[in-house]
Design an enzyme around this catalytic site. Structure first.
Site, mmCIF file in Angstrom:
data_model
loop_
_atom_site.group_PDB
_atom_site.id
_atom_site.type_symbol
_atom_site.label_atom_id
_atom_site.label_comp_id
_atom_site.label_asym_id
_atom_site.label_seq_id
_atom_site.Cartn_x
_atom_site.Cartn_y
_atom_site.Cartn_z
ATOM 1 N N GLN A 74 0.838 -1.195 0.000
ATOM 2 C CA GLN A 74 0.000 0.000 0.000
ATOM 3 C C GLN A 74 0.871 1.242 0.000
ATOM 4 O O GLN A 74 1.918 1.281 0.627
ATOM 5 C CB GLN A 74 -0.898 -0.064 1.246
ATOM 6 C CG GLN A 74 -1.640 1.174 1.590
ATOM 7 C CD GLN A 74 -0.991 1.925 2.756
ATOM 8 O OE1 GLN A 74 -0.638 1.336 3.754
ATOM 9 N NE2 GLN A 74 -0.844 3.213 2.606
ATOM 10 N N CYS A 75 0.436 2.258 -0.747
ATOM 11 C CA CYS A 75 1.076 3.568 -0.730
ATOM 12 C C CYS A 75 -0.031 4.617 -0.766
ATOM 13 O O CYS A 75 -1.139 4.349 -0.294
ATOM 14 C CB CYS A 75 2.073 3.727 -1.890
ATOM 15 S SG CYS A 75 1.350 3.732 -3.525
ATOM 16 N N GLU A 76 0.232 5.776 -1.306
ATOM 17 C CA GLU A 76 -0.795 6.823 -1.370
ATOM 18 C C GLU A 76 -1.838 6.525 -2.445
ATOM 19 O O GLU A 76 -3.033 6.617 -2.192
ATOM 20 C CB GLU A 76 -0.146 8.189 -1.617
ATOM 21 C CG GLU A 76 -1.116 9.357 -1.576
ATOM 22 C CD GLU A 76 -1.670 9.625 -0.182
ATOM 23 O OE1 GLU A 76 -2.834 10.053 -0.091
ATOM 24 O OE2 GLU A 76 -0.970 9.411 0.814
#
Length: 119
Positions: A74-76
């Protein structure tokens, strides 16, 4: 950029993209979520229970991840986490990319822990 180009050509490992709701179900079933954003980004907000492992450190620290559990990257927005997921898949791990990242997680109404740094 090379990673993106390889993906475009279909040269990299295939990594399933999953929705926020699918990710939540996998987490309930024992998956691990890693947040590949920077420590500063995590101070602004984070998904409760996620583990911070910045993309810049992934190549050095990936072996500390569990080999017997699915991993959700997960990231932005889902771009950096796609790179991370492809790297981990190339190492033989069961890995998924959270499509849309923490932004999609929030849009789905799922919990986010707000930090003490505001944008």
């Amino acid at each position: 950029m090379w990673g993106w180009f390889k993906s475009l050509l279909g040269l990299g490992p295939r990594v399933p993209r999953i929705s926020a709701k699918e990710a939540q179900e996998k987490l309930k079933a024992g998956a691990v979520m890693i947040d590949v954003r920077t420590p500063l980004e995590r101070k602004m907000n984070k998904i409760p229970g996620s583990q911070g492992l910045p993309l810049a450190e992934l190549a050095k620290r990936w072996e500390s991840l569990p080999k017997n559990k699915p991993i959700i990257c997960q990231c932005e927005s889902g771009s950096r986490s796609q790179q991370a997921a492809e790297f981990l898949a190339s190492k033989g791990l069961e890995v998924y990319n959270l499509a849309g990242g923490i932004s999609a997680w929030q849009a789905a109404g799922l919990p986010v822990k707000k930090g003490d740094i505001q944008r």
